[in-house]
Design a protein around this motif. Structure first.
Motif, PDB file in Angstrom:
ATOM      1  N   ARG A  85       1.691   4.889  -2.715  1.00 41.79           N
ATOM      2  CA  ARG A  85       1.512   6.199  -2.178  1.00 41.79           C
ATOM      3  C   ARG A  85       2.866   7.063  -2.209  1.00 41.79           C
ATOM      4  NH1 ARG A  85      -1.295   4.384   2.702  1.00 41.79           N
ATOM      5  NH2 ARG A  85      -3.269   3.990   1.936  1.00 41.79           N
TER       6      ARG A  85
ATOM      7  N   ALA B  58       3.466   8.152  -5.914  1.00 42.12           N
ATOM      8  CA  ALA B  58       2.695   9.290  -6.342  1.00 42.12           C
ATOM      9  C   ALA B  58       3.286  10.838  -5.456  1.00 42.12           C
ATOM     10  CB  ALA B  58       1.251   9.175  -5.673  1.00 42.12           C
ATOM     11  N   THR B  59       3.674  10.252  -4.216  1.00 49.39           N
ATOM     12  CA  THR B  59       4.238  11.713  -3.512  1.00 49.39           C
ATOM     13  C   THR B  59       5.346  12.223  -4.271  1.00 49.39           C
ATOM     14  OG1 THR B  59       3.083  11.008  -1.416  1.00 49.39           O
ATOM     15  CG2 THR B  59       4.873  12.642  -1.175  1.00 49.39           C
TER      16      THR B  59
ATOM     17  N   ALA C 159       0.836  -1.241  -0.150  1.00 50.54           N
ATOM     18  CA  ALA C 159      -0.073   0.099  -0.141  1.00 50.54           C
ATOM     19  C   ALA C 159       0.985   1.242   0.035  1.00 50.54           C
ATOM     20  CB  ALA C 159      -1.035   0.091   1.175  1.00 50.54           C
ATOM     21  N   GLY C 160       2.007   1.099   0.650  1.00 46.85           N
ATOM     22  CA  GLY C 160       2.868   2.535   0.821  1.00 46.85           C
ATOM     23  C   GLY C 160       3.539   2.866  -0.458  1.00 46.85           C
TER      24      GLY C 160
END
Length: 221
Positions: free
Chosen positions: A47, A50-51, A43-44
């Motif tokens: 994310r 994207a960051t 999941a990380g």
């Protein structure tokens, strides 16, 4: 003809069914656990990715903005919107200087130059005063010119005094750097020079520091 099932066969079938059901549950649970592990473990990653992409884009945009600002600043230094009123000079009496030569304090910046030096409009504008007697500001200025730059409350006015010759007339539009006069020694003058002011109105008494103003417009004196 139907076959009879013995008690032993029935027991074996029941055990087989229970075993099969257990294996099914175990398989399902295993898949669920694997999915959960996969979900929490990965999941990380999207994310973080994207960051990182957003941060990279922000850095790129910031770098582009800085580059554009530097380019604009260099362009202004190469081709500033304001220019010096004379090309070669020696700075003499400064703005705010006291002394017996002036009714109060010196209202402009003096450029010591020989009589007949070409005087240029420091910025594009419209001539609002031109002629002897300080162009209406008093005999101390000798022959003088006042040019309006801009419109409304933010408009500025440049004044050129002690001229030997006036080459423009009231109402005339002039370009930045256009020849408007020849320097002289008329009026209350201690020697050949150009008296230059930046004003907030066309009249005497509204002068601001012309050197600071020109420097803020990227003009080096």
């Amino acid at each position: 003809m139907s076959q009879r099932t013995t008690p032993r066969q029935s027991t074996l079938r029941t055990r087989a069914a229970v075993l099969a059901a257990g294996l099914g549950v175990t398989t399902a649970l295993g898949a669920g656990v694997a999915f959960a592990a996969n979900s929490s473990g990965d999941a990380g990653a999207p994310r973080a990715s994207a960051t990182a992409a957003v941060d990279k884009q922000a850095q790129t945009e910031k770098a582009s903005a800085v580059k554009a600002a530097d380019k604009d600043k260099k362009a202004k230094k190469i081709n500033p919107t304001w220019v010096k009123p004379v090309s070669k000079y020696t700075l003499s009496a400064t703005y705010g200087r006291g002394g017996g030569m002036w009714a109060s304090k010196h209202s402009g910046q003096d450029f010591a130059v020989p009589v007949g030096t070409n005087v240029k409009s420091a910025h594009a504008g419209t001539v609002v005063k031109a002629g002897p007697n300080g162009a209406g500001d008093g005999p101390a200025y000798g022959n003088a010119i006042v040019i309006k730059h801009g419109t409304g409350p933010s408009a500025k006015y440049s004044q050129y005094a002690h001229l030997s010759k006036v080459k423009v007339h009231i109402g005339q539009k002039v370009d930045k750097g256009q020849s408007i006069a020849l320097s002289g020694n008329t009026g209350n003058s201690s020697g050949p020079h150009l008296h230059f002011e930046i004003r907030t109105t066309p009249n005497y008494g509204s002068a601001i520091n012309p050197v600071s103003f020109l420097r803020s417009a990227d003009v080096t004196l």
